[in-house]
Design a protein around this motif. Structure first.
Motif, short mmCIF file in Angstrom:
data_model
loop_
_atom_site.label_atom_id
_atom_site.label_comp_id
_atom_site.label_asym_id
_atom_site.label_seq_id
_atom_site.Cartn_x
_atom_site.Cartn_y
_atom_site.Cartn_z
N ALA A 1 59.85 56.07 55.80
CA ALA A 1 61.14 55.79 55.14
C ALA A 1 62.28 55.74 56.15
O ALA A 1 63.16 54.88 56.06
CB ALA A 1 61.41 56.87 54.08
N LEU B 1 74.27 55.88 53.11
CA LEU B 1 74.35 54.69 53.96
C LEU B 1 74.65 53.45 53.13
O LEU B 1 75.45 52.59 53.54
CB LEU B 1 73.04 54.51 54.72
CG LEU B 1 72.79 55.46 55.89
CD1 LEU B 1 71.39 55.26 56.45
CD2 LEU B 1 73.83 55.25 56.99
N ALA B 2 74.00 53.34 51.96
CA ALA B 2 74.26 52.18 51.11
C ALA B 2 75.71 52.16 50.66
O ALA B 2 76.37 51.11 50.69
CB ALA B 2 73.32 52.20 49.91
N VAL C 1 65.11 52.10 50.09
CA VAL C 1 63.95 52.98 50.23
C VAL C 1 64.26 54.36 49.67
O VAL C 1 65.36 54.87 49.83
CB VAL C 1 63.53 53.07 51.72
CG1 VAL C 1 64.64 53.66 52.57
CG2 VAL C 1 62.27 53.89 51.87
N ARG C 2 63.29 54.93 48.98
CA ARG C 2 63.41 56.29 48.45
C ARG C 2 62.09 57.02 48.69
O ARG C 2 61.02 56.42 48.64
CB ARG C 2 63.74 56.29 46.96
CG ARG C 2 65.14 55.76 46.63
CD ARG C 2 66.23 56.62 47.21
NE ARG C 2 67.55 56.15 46.84
CZ ARG C 2 68.26 55.27 47.53
NH1 ARG C 2 67.74 54.74 48.64
NH2 ARG C 2 69.45 54.91 47.14
N ARG D 1 62.19 52.47 57.89
CA ARG D 1 62.74 51.39 57.04
C ARG D 1 64.26 51.49 56.96
O ARG D 1 64.94 50.45 56.91
CB ARG D 1 62.12 51.50 55.66
CG ARG D 1 60.62 51.12 55.64
CD ARG D 1 60.01 51.37 54.27
NE ARG D 1 60.67 50.58 53.24
CZ ARG D 1 60.40 50.70 51.93
NH1 ARG D 1 59.50 51.59 51.53
NH2 ARG D 1 61.04 49.95 51.06
N LEU D 2 64.79 52.72 56.93
CA LEU D 2 66.25 52.87 56.94
C LEU D 2 66.83 52.30 58.23
O LEU D 2 67.86 51.63 58.22
CB LEU D 2 66.63 54.34 56.80
CG LEU D 2 66.55 54.94 55.39
CD1 LEU D 2 66.82 56.44 55.46
CD2 LEU D 2 67.54 54.27 54.46
N LEU E 1 66.58 62.73 52.79
CA LEU E 1 66.42 61.31 53.13
C LEU E 1 66.96 60.41 52.02
O LEU E 1 67.60 59.38 52.31
CB LEU E 1 64.95 61.01 53.39
CG LEU E 1 64.43 61.38 54.77
CD1 LEU E 1 62.93 61.16 54.85
CD2 LEU E 1 65.12 60.56 55.85
N ASN E 2 66.71 60.76 50.78
CA ASN E 2 67.23 59.95 49.68
C ASN E 2 68.76 59.99 49.66
O ASN E 2 69.42 58.97 49.41
CB ASN E 2 66.68 60.46 48.35
CG ASN E 2 65.18 60.22 48.21
OD1 ASN E 2 64.63 59.37 48.92
ND2 ASN E 2 64.53 60.94 47.33
N ASP F 1 66.76 48.71 55.46
CA ASP F 1 66.37 48.77 54.06
C ASP F 1 67.01 50.00 53.42
O ASP F 1 66.58 51.12 53.65
CB ASP F 1 64.84 48.84 53.95
CG ASP F 1 64.37 48.83 52.50
OD1 ASP F 1 65.23 48.70 51.61
OD2 ASP F 1 63.15 48.95 52.26
N ARG F 2 68.05 49.78 52.64
CA ARG F 2 68.76 50.89 52.02
C ARG F 2 68.23 51.22 50.63
O ARG F 2 68.72 52.15 49.99
CB ARG F 2 70.26 50.56 51.92
CG ARG F 2 70.91 50.28 53.26
CD ARG F 2 70.88 51.49 54.15
NE ARG F 2 71.47 51.23 55.44
CZ ARG F 2 70.82 51.17 56.57
NH1 ARG F 2 69.50 51.37 56.57
NH2 ARG F 2 71.42 50.93 57.71
N ALA G 1 69.96 57.75 52.45
CA ALA G 1 69.87 56.34 52.09
C ALA G 1 71.00 55.94 51.14
O ALA G 1 71.62 54.87 51.30
CB ALA G 1 68.51 56.05 51.46
#
Length: 476
Positions: free
Chosen positions: A202, A237-238, A213-214, A205-206, A230-231, A210-211, A234
């Motif tokens: 993940a 960041l988004a 991703v969970r 991918r971040l 991490l979630n 890729d925002r 993400a």
């Protein structure tokens, strides 16, 4: 012209290190569980072997005692000196079982070799049971007294078989423990490594952009905390990139507007379309647009430098009341020209603080400029100063009688371009950077700035300036 295929591609990250077998989580978990199993088996052996040996010796001693009682009963039927063939056969049978038989007659052992104290005790009528030194060897001894000062003594060598038997039997549980440890370590490592590998994927991918991703949230708690972190990253960041895109769109629009005007007038001047008497007005318009563009670029540069370690700050002892009076002299004329009454509220005594007066004045000027932009003629603009306490420090407050801000506006007032995006086309707006710049400057100086509702009906911005640390220590 061909497009560069690398445009828009994120720069590569650091190369992933090669995995070494001994450094993986699986290998370490297997080694740890095998070590635990090995230590458990060895500790068990250290405790069990002596117990097994003592138990075997106790059984041998009991068996020897039973045989000593039998021999005493056989030899007691007749005097030792007159024992029959049954007694001799018994002695021979015991000898075949590695048991030596000593007969005591008249205070002497036959055959010789028994320790003298043992012979004396048996001749005196005492039974003896235990371990004694016989012919230089420690042996199991069972002695029974007979009538007339005679006796019979049975001795047997201590068996080393229990040690060998237990040690031979140790290999099987040791191998079983190691196998169980390896299996448990492998299962544990796979269980622990799986969410870590998922989190690493993940994160990669971040990093690739890729925002969406969970990471699934699953036990144990530490893994769940990692997934939540991490979630959350993400999502943050988004949100941040979304605001950044909106901010860049807003700034690009603000840059394009004065550039379009400057370019249009420049083309008109170069084509000779503008009449001679309109040239001064055109020059003033171009100058105003250039000044607006310059102010926007300066705000952008200041915001970019604000988080840098070397951002210049020169805090010194400052009288906030005097700083506000200087601002009043500069802004009262501008406000009067637009029909806006300017009011200064200061205490009679000085308001000492410790800050960078140039940066604080920059913040005050920016807040006053924002207020003057939206306040209609006749509505007031107020600059107020209040002391914070005996330790020093104070607050500067800019209030106005303009349209004000909603409660939702107050939550995003200091975010870059937030209010600009909301009110563009509704009311006069600036670059959208002034409030964010003011908040960043004050917080770098150790103070704070908040937005609220003014009693005059508009918005109120309160700047908290920290005290002089030396004055605060002496007053305490």
């Amino acid at each position: 012209m061909r497009e560069d295929p690398t445009v828009g591609v994120p720069p590569p990250g650091p190369a992933r290190p090669r995995l070494r077998p001994g450094r993986t989580l699986t290998a370490r978990a297997v080694l740890a569980t095998c070590a635990v199993a090995l230590v458990s088996v060895l500790v068990t052996a250290l405790v069990a072997v002596p117990l097994a040996v003592r138990g075997a010796e106790r059984r041998d001693q009991q068996a020897l005692a039973a045989q000593a009682r039998l021999a005493a009963d056989v030899l007691r039927v007749r005097a030792v000196r007159q024992r029959d063939g049954a007694g001799d056969r018994l002695i021979r049978q015991l000898g075949q079982q590695q048991i030596e038989v000593y007969v005591i007659r008249g205070g002497q052992a036959d055959p010789p070799g028994l320790p003298r104290p043992l012979v004396t005790r048996v001749a005196g009528g005492d039974n003896v049971s235990g371990r004694r030194l016989v012919d230089g060897e420690r042996r199991l001894v069972e002695a029974r007294a007979l009538p007339g000062g005679d006796g019979v003594v049975l001795t047997r060598a201590r068996s080393a078989a229990p040690w060998r038997q237990v040690l031979r039997g140790l290999w099987l549980p040791l191998l079983a423990g190691l196998a169980a440890g390896a299996a448990a370590g492998l299962l544990l490592a796979r269980r622990l490594a799986r969410p870590i590998r998922t989190a690493a994927t993940a994160a990669a991918r971040l990093r690739a952009g890729d925002r969406a991703v969970r990471v699934p949230v699953e036990p144990p708690d530490e893994v769940a905390d990692l997934a939540y972190a991490l979630n959350g990253l993400a999502a943050a960041l988004a949100t941040s990139e979304g605001r950044q895109r909106e901010f860049l769109l807003s700034v690009s629009h603000e840059l394009r507007t004065p550039l379009t005007a400057i370019r249009g007038y420049a083309e008109a001047l170069s084509d000779g379309v503008i009449e001679a008497d309109a040239v001064p007005a055109t020059g003033r318009t171009v100058l105003a647009e250039a000044e607006h563009l310059d102010r926007l670029v300066r705000d952008l540069l200041a915001l970019a430098r604000l988080e840098a370690v070397d951002f210049p700050l020169e805090p010194v002892p400052v009288d906030l009341a005097r700083l506000a009076a200087d601002a009043e002299r500069a802004w009262s004329g501008r406000c009067a020209a637009l029909g806006v009454p300017f009011r200064l509220e200061t205490p009679d005594a000085p308001v000492p603080a410790y800050t960078d007066p140039g940066r604080v004045r920059q913040v005050v000027d920016g807040l006053l400029e924002n207020a003057l932009r939206v306040v209609p003629p006749g509505a007031p603009v107020v600059l107020a100063v209040r002391a914070a306490g005996p330790a020093g420090g104070g607050t500067l407050e800019v209030r106005d009688g303009g349209p004000g801000l909603t409660d939702d506006d107050l939550n995003v007032a200091f975010e870059r371009g937030a209010l600009h995006q909301r009110y563009r086309g509704v009311r006069k707006v600036g670059s959208g950077l002034g409030l964010a710049l003011a908040a960043g400057l004050i917080r770098r100086l150790g103070g704070d700035v908040t937005a609220g509702h003014a009693p005059e009906g508009g918005a109120a911005f309160t700047v908290v300036v920290p005290p002089d640390p030396y004055r605060a220590r002496t007053s305490a």
